[in-house]
Design an enzyme around this catalytic site. Sequence first.
Site, PDB file in Angstrom:
ATOM      1  N   HIS A  84       0.819  -1.220   0.000  1.00 12.02           N
ATOM      2  CA  HIS A  84       0.000   0.000   0.000  1.00 12.02           C
ATOM      3  C   HIS A  84       0.849   1.263   0.000  1.00 12.02           C
ATOM      4  CE1 HIS A  84      -0.032  -0.031   4.586  1.00 12.02           C
ATOM      5  NE2 HIS A  84      -0.088   1.266   4.406  1.00 12.02           N
ATOM      6  N   ASP A 220       1.199  -7.681   2.436  1.00 12.09           N
ATOM      7  CA  ASP A 220       1.241  -6.255   2.096  1.00 12.09           C
ATOM      8  C   ASP A 220       2.689  -5.777   1.946  1.00 12.09           C
ATOM      9  OD1 ASP A 220       0.805  -3.576   1.777  1.00 12.09           O
ATOM     10  OD2 ASP A 220      -0.512  -3.349   3.499  1.00 12.09           O
ATOM     11  N   SER A 652       3.756   2.316   8.425  1.00 10.69           N
ATOM     12  CA  SER A 652       3.495   1.375   7.336  1.00 10.69           C
ATOM     13  C   SER A 652       4.798   1.069   6.628  1.00 10.69           C
ATOM     14  CB  SER A 652       2.518   1.997   6.341  1.00 10.69           C
ATOM     15  OG  SER A 652       1.246   2.048   6.896  1.00 10.69           O
TER      16      SER A 652
HETATM   17  N1  ASP Z   1      -2.407   0.744   7.871  1.00  9.75           N
HETATM   18  C1  ASP Z   1      -2.043   1.944   8.497  1.00  9.75           C
HETATM   19  C2  ASP Z   1      -1.924   3.067   7.519  1.00  9.75           C
HETATM   20  O1  ASP Z   1      -1.770   2.832   6.369  1.00  9.75           O
HETATM   21  C3  ASP Z   1      -0.853   1.809   9.371  1.00  9.75           C
HETATM   22  C4  ASP Z   1      -1.277   2.143  10.745  1.00  9.75           C
HETATM   23  O2  ASP Z   1      -1.803   3.228  10.915  1.00  9.75           O
HETATM   24  O3  ASP Z   1      -1.113   1.342  11.649  1.00  9.75           O
HETATM   25  O4  ASP Z   1      -2.042   4.225   7.835  1.00  9.75           O
END
Ligand code: ASP
Length: 732
Positions: A84, A220, A652
């Site tokens: 991502h 991911d 991330s």
């Molecule tokens: N998945 C989150 C993000 O992309 C990572 C996190 O905030 O723990 O912001």
Amino acid sequence: MSRHQKIALFLLFSPVLSSAHEGMWLPTVLGSIQDRMQAEGLRLTAEDIYSVNNGSLKDAIVLFGGGCTAEVISAEGLILTNHHCGFGAIQEHSTVERDLLKDGFWAMDRSQELQNPGLSATFIIRMEDVTERMLGSVPAGADEAARQKALTTRGQELAREAMSGTHHQAVVRAFNYGLQYILIVSEVFRDVRLVGAPPGAIGNFGGDTDNWMWPRHTGDFSVFRIYADGEGRPAEPSASNVPFRPRHVLPISMDGVREGDFAMIFGFPGNTQRYLHSRAVEYITGTGDPLRIRMRRASLAVIDEAMLASDRTRIQYADKQKGISNAYKKWIGELRGLNELRTVERKRELEAEYRVRARAAGRSDLLAVLDSLEATYAGFPAVAKARDLHVEFHLVGAELFRFASGFQQLASLEGRAALEKEGKLQQEVDRLRAAAKAFHKDFDAAVDKRVLLAQYPIYREHLDPTLGPDLSGLDKQFKDGRAWADQVYATSIFADADALDAALAGYSTKVMRRLAKDPALAFARTLNEAYTNKVKPRSDALNQRVLVHMRTYVAGLMELFPERGHWPDANSTLRLSFGKVEGSRPRDGMTYEPFTDLDGVMEKYRPGDAEFEVPGRLRELHATRDFGPYANADGTMPVCFTSSLHTTGGNSGSPVLNGRGELIGINFDRSWESTMSDIQFDPAKCRNISADIRYVLFVIDKVCGAGHLLQEMKLVRQPAASGFLIDLPIHR
Ligand code: ASP
């Protein structure tokens, strides 16, 4: 010793007192928590983690772009981050014919690696506490404006001094509302190439449904490579650049993780707000989060449906949708978490206790600041709501108006004259022409209009005319929002890629007049002017006052509550959190196991469902249990695990490391019950989610056939008894 010196000292030594696992520690204070970390399983010293003079773990940690973390995993500049985080780059290289988002991508040799203009990779060279030198520049009795001016000047001086004679970047950053200042010297690489990404059905497995959720089964990750000039220094992207030779490479543990193992995470957490006043939290839970959630729910309903209906729209909107839905879902979790933890009440109790202690200590200044803070917050909700509404409607909502805003200069006589005077008119026209092409590549006017129509009623319901645009003219002219939207999208040149391109190609006074009359630009102007004149000045003034009071309030908290332990809020600077591999009991009657495996991927497999597809090759390997050397001892194939590391957005892609500093996972998320941790961390509930590094290797090697990359990595296994580290020969 001055008060500021005392505070600086306090900040330096206070971490020792912190409660279990809360905290994102500055690398410069690790010496003070070394004993505690070692007692919990760290086998390294603070110096092994962060050293200015010798290669240390920090030299393998990368700020990826502006908002993610990556880590160095080979001596030839290979870095690992989240799928991502690489998503924008992967999307940029995707077309319907060559869909890297869906099918994945692997460069089979260096010549196939893909350049990504604008993407950067930043290493931290050193961080230095310069609080005294900064505060020493503030004249006695200076008001806030004079203070800020002096600090800005001194900060620039210190940064210049640090950069002189080097190719480094430097900046002085404020921590704890300006109680502490740190000089950060970095090295920024601008040739960062895409090496590989798994198919979307692995890298984004579970999609929005699983985002922020546990149990999780997402691989991911994506892989990039940093390139440098012949001397190993940053260089503009060029075919003559060579793979960067890093100062430290993370060894990769093939031993796997067990419940209770020590773990730590090193990266660039973006933003936490742990010291917020109760009134601010009250605004977030009572107004801010519910409003933002509602606005995004409306736009997502439109975008999701359109993406499902067409591959073209799916690719066009993939990156944008991700950004909108990620925060949307997070706020839902945050709201629930803050309510469950009774954060507002707890803050009120803390503030009451603060008053008691300040009074007992005879600190009328600390008492007074709480009164000032409360008085300032009285005017906060209306302005904050107007700002949030503007952001959600104009800056996140329908894109047409935002896009049109960029043409303001070309649409006005004065703007045009100013550009002409500077001899930059043609340059600006060319720039906007290129920007328009890029914009229209990922824009669908019909979808955008539906987004507008979905949000417009909510916008109107919440619009306070004293803090927003006056739309009575529109109301008189059109019978309803739909009639207005139909007209705008049918007639705006900004909705028509070809017409706009032709107009810009022959930009003239006539074109300028046409742009000036454009209904999308006119509406954008109305929104922008209302925000600039009615909201921004008030919001800036309020924030400035809050900042000043918070500086004293936080200093007061540190002084009056020494037992609480304090660390500065995350602000996208390098931090380390530690804890252990563990599950949780997120709420009554629920237990989260800390591990998932490939059987769980297959449980979720739903053929034909875009979120829960499983690539054929992965199914095959599962069916034959062909997991190579990457499986658990019991023969299962690990996928993800949770640990009690305090993280936030920006973490991330961060490496999760064992006590020896070996890579055991790549962080990518938190459970839904953790998302209030940006405001209140709960050690019993808050868990970060990582992809097990063995799953990452398995996918690269066995699923995607890019095992040649593993030859560059240092895979290690710890012999059960001897304690010696051995390099593991790769066998497949
Ligand atoms: N998945 C989150 C993000 O992309 C990572 C996190 O905030 O723990 O912001």
